[in-house]
Design an enzyme around this catalytic site. Structure first.
Site, PDB file in Angstrom:
ATOM      1  N   HIS A 255       9.290 -12.339  -8.724  1.00  0.00           N
ATOM      2  CA  HIS A 255       8.997 -11.005  -8.194  1.00  0.00           C
ATOM      3  C   HIS A 255       8.321 -11.109  -6.811  1.00  0.00           C
ATOM      4  O   HIS A 255       8.762 -10.475  -5.845  1.00  0.00           O
ATOM      5  CB  HIS A 255       8.084 -10.266  -9.187  1.00  0.00           C
ATOM      6  CG  HIS A 255       7.736  -8.871  -8.782  1.00  0.00           C
ATOM      7  ND1 HIS A 255       8.396  -7.771  -9.274  1.00  0.00           N
ATOM      8  CD2 HIS A 255       6.801  -8.388  -7.919  1.00  0.00           C
ATOM      9  CE1 HIS A 255       7.886  -6.682  -8.735  1.00  0.00           C
ATOM     10  NE2 HIS A 255       6.907  -7.024  -7.913  1.00  0.00           N
ATOM     11  N   GLU A 256       7.275 -11.906  -6.731  1.00  0.00           N
ATOM     12  CA  GLU A 256       6.547 -12.010  -5.454  1.00  0.00           C
ATOM     13  C   GLU A 256       7.411 -12.665  -4.379  1.00  0.00           C
ATOM     14  O   GLU A 256       7.288 -12.343  -3.194  1.00  0.00           O
ATOM     15  CB  GLU A 256       5.222 -12.763  -5.638  1.00  0.00           C
ATOM     16  CG  GLU A 256       4.222 -12.077  -6.576  1.00  0.00           C
ATOM     17  CD  GLU A 256       3.971 -10.601  -6.258  1.00  0.00           C
ATOM     18  OE1 GLU A 256       4.070 -10.209  -5.077  1.00  0.00           O
ATOM     19  OE2 GLU A 256       3.674  -9.828  -7.204  1.00  0.00           O
ATOM     20  N   HIS A 259       9.315  -9.966  -2.654  1.00  0.00           N
ATOM     21  CA  HIS A 259       8.508  -9.319  -1.606  1.00  0.00           C
ATOM     22  C   HIS A 259       8.382 -10.232  -0.385  1.00  0.00           C
ATOM     23  O   HIS A 259       8.510  -9.799   0.761  1.00  0.00           O
ATOM     24  CB  HIS A 259       7.099  -9.019  -2.124  1.00  0.00           C
ATOM     25  CG  HIS A 259       7.021  -7.863  -3.078  1.00  0.00           C
ATOM     26  ND1 HIS A 259       7.438  -6.595  -2.747  1.00  0.00           N
ATOM     27  CD2 HIS A 259       6.559  -7.785  -4.361  1.00  0.00           C
ATOM     28  CE1 HIS A 259       7.228  -5.770  -3.782  1.00  0.00           C
ATOM     29  NE2 HIS A 259       6.704  -6.471  -4.779  1.00  0.00           N
ATOM     30  N   GLU A 285       9.829  -2.907  -3.204  1.00  0.00           N
ATOM     31  CA  GLU A 285       9.939  -3.159  -4.641  1.00  0.00           C
ATOM     32  C   GLU A 285      11.397  -3.404  -5.046  1.00  0.00           C
ATOM     33  O   GLU A 285      11.670  -4.123  -6.004  1.00  0.00           O
ATOM     34  CB  GLU A 285       9.333  -1.987  -5.413  1.00  0.00           C
ATOM     35  CG  GLU A 285       9.028  -2.256  -6.871  1.00  0.00           C
ATOM     36  CD  GLU A 285       7.902  -3.269  -7.121  1.00  0.00           C
ATOM     37  OE1 GLU A 285       7.213  -3.692  -6.155  1.00  0.00           O
ATOM     38  OE2 GLU A 285       7.711  -3.654  -8.290  1.00  0.00           O
TER      39      GLU A 285
HETATM   40 ZN    ZN Z   1       6.065  -5.600  -6.573  1.00  0.00          ZN
END
Ligand code: ZN
Length: 490
Positions: A255-256, A259, A285
């Site tokens: 997830h990170e 980003h 996101e």
């Molecule tokens: Zn996030």
């Protein structure tokens, strides 16, 4: 040209200082000595003071009036600077300072209240935060809509009405899918066992590299809550390790990385300029979610992860790739948004959106917040809230004044659904590559279609340019229905 160049030179220093402030925050969450907290808060306060003064400097208004943009990129830079400048100068300085002071204290009060399961200890300061944000919204709102004024800080151009309608269309289909899944006879097994921390950290780094994270311009550290930080040539991520729950480490890392690669892949012509980062929280996101869910939790990728985990930790309790894939995507009742599965995640967001709109409009008083939360949670999820840390005290957002932020999580999921549909059509063989852990074709597509543009286009515009049509919830919902129908044999 002179005014434009002067403005951009000034802006570049502000952006550089803002990166420095961000790195102080990164340091605080990762390696700062515990005893330094008090001094750090003064250091960060000093940086904020300088940044606020720079961002509201009247010379910006003069430069904006005189600047003559020579290209579309320059027009976009000016648009972004004007937007930020007008926003910052509309809010009275004493209100901005009071908000900074109260929210920084409220975060500490929230953390302690959560530790003690004591909602009453948090409510008085939350009331102050709500009140100050309402005042700020009133200063910002051109049409009197307080919630939209706050939402626009995170998702420029979005409105509460539009999001209400979107959620209204999504909710019944998500609830119907969730109910079918919960009623299915073949529920997946959980992955159980102990997975040593060093092995997890090693594999997390492999996953980060697999998804295209550049560790020459980034690094991975540990923190209590995973996050990514920075723009341009220094974009860092953190992860956390629980020996009994390796998916927490692996999926928060992926997830990170979503980003972080967004920030790393912005066109370097925009480095240290207002366009040098992601365009909105929703689009940000979408990148973390498509990496984490549409790819990371796919049948193809979980086969690769299954092989990597078996090689690292030995035979797993879910002994074949299909059982492992089902364990990764297991749907179960959970109080906690951040631990939620793909099906229920947006329902958690919708509930927060409903409640925070009422707090900002004044329809709901903070004194009645816990009851409102518990009642709606039981209605939406069929489970009673057992303690405040599993209920109204679970998220940090409201304590730091983040009202209007939650819906961007679901917008990200909706955008990710649109991007995934377009990407599948453009790269027919992507699944076979993903199965082997080869993600460069899909990460290159996202880089070229979305990430490279940074803040050049508006949030919906960047998705529409990438996919060829305006974003809707349909691709996400169809994807979820198809995936979970197969997974649960519905
Ligand atoms: Zn996030």
């Amino acid at each position: 040209m002179a005014a434009y160049d002067d403005l951009m030179a000034y802006q570049r220093t502000t952006e550089a200082l803002s990166q420095v402030a961000g790195r102080l925050g990164w340091d605080q969450e990762t390696i700062m000595p515990r005893g330094a907290a008090e001094q750090r808060s003064e250091e960060m306060g000093a940086m904020e003071e300088i940044l606020h003064a720079r961002r509201t400097d009247p010379r910006i208004g003069d430069w904006l009036a005189a600047a003559k943009p020579a290209s579309e990129d320059q027009k976009a830079q000016l648009r972004k600077i004007r937007r930020t400048y007008e926003r910052n100068t509309k809010v009275p300085a004493d209100l901005a300072a009071e908000l900074a002071r109260v929210t920084s204290r409220a975060q500490g009060v929230w953390a302690e209240a959560r530790g003690n399961e004591d909602v009453a200890a948090f409510l008085p300061i939350l009331g102050q935060v709500v009140d100050l944000r309402r005042q700020e919204a009133a200063a910002l709102a051109s049409d009197g809509n307080l919630y939209d004024a706050l939402l626009n800080d995170y998702e420029p151009g979005a409105t509460g009405v539009e999001i209400s309608e979107l959620f209204g269309r999504m909710r019944p289909r998500l609830v119907a899918l969730r109910d079918k899944i919960m009623g299915a006879s073949n529920q997946p097994d959980k992955l159980v066992g102990q997975f040593d921390a060093d092995g997890q950290a090693k594999l997390a780094e492999t996953l980060a590299l697999t998804f295209g994270y550049n560790t020459d311009r980034g690094r991975i550290d540990r923190s209590v809550h995973p996050f990514s930080s920075g723009s341009g040539l220094d974009v860092r991520i953190t992860t956390r390790v629980s020996e009994s729950d390796p998916f927490n480490c692996f999926y928060s890392t992926i997830h990170e990385v979503g980003h972080a690669t967004y920030e790393q892949n912005v066109d370097q012509a925009f480095l240290l300029t207002p366009l040098g980062g992601g365009v909105s929280m929703g689009v940000h996101e979408s990148q973390s979610r498509i990496y984490e869910n549409q790819f990371g939790r796919s049948e193809a990728f979980t086969q690769f992860l299954f092989e990597k985990m078996t090689a690292q930790f030995g035979t797993l309790s879910t002994p074949d790739p299909w059982a492992f894939y089902r364990a990764v995507n297991r749907v179960s009742p959970s109080h906690i948004r951040t631990e939620s599965d793909e099906v229920q995640y947006n329902l958690h967001v919708m509930m927060r959106f409903d409640i925070e709109q009422k707090l900002i409009s004044g329809q709901l008083d903070v004194a009645d917040l816990e009851e409102a939360w518990n009642t709606q949670f039981e209605a939406d999820f069929g489970v009673a809230v057992d303690k405040p840390s599993n209920g109204v005290l679970q998220d940090v957002h409201w304590s730091v004044g983040l009202f209007g932020y939650f819906p961007t999580y679901s917008l990200g999921n909706v955008y990710a659904g649109c991007l995934f549909e377009a990407l599948k059509a453009d790269i027919p063989g992507h699944e076979e590559a993903v199965r082997k852990g080869e993600l460069s074709a899909v990460t290159d597509w996202l880089r070229d279609k979305v990430q490279v543009h940074g803040g050049l286009y508006g949030p919906k515009e960047v998705i529409e340019r990438a996919t060829g049509s305006a974003p809707t919830e349909e691709p996400l919902l169809s994807y979820l229905e198809a995936k979970f129908t197969k997974l649960y044999d519905l």
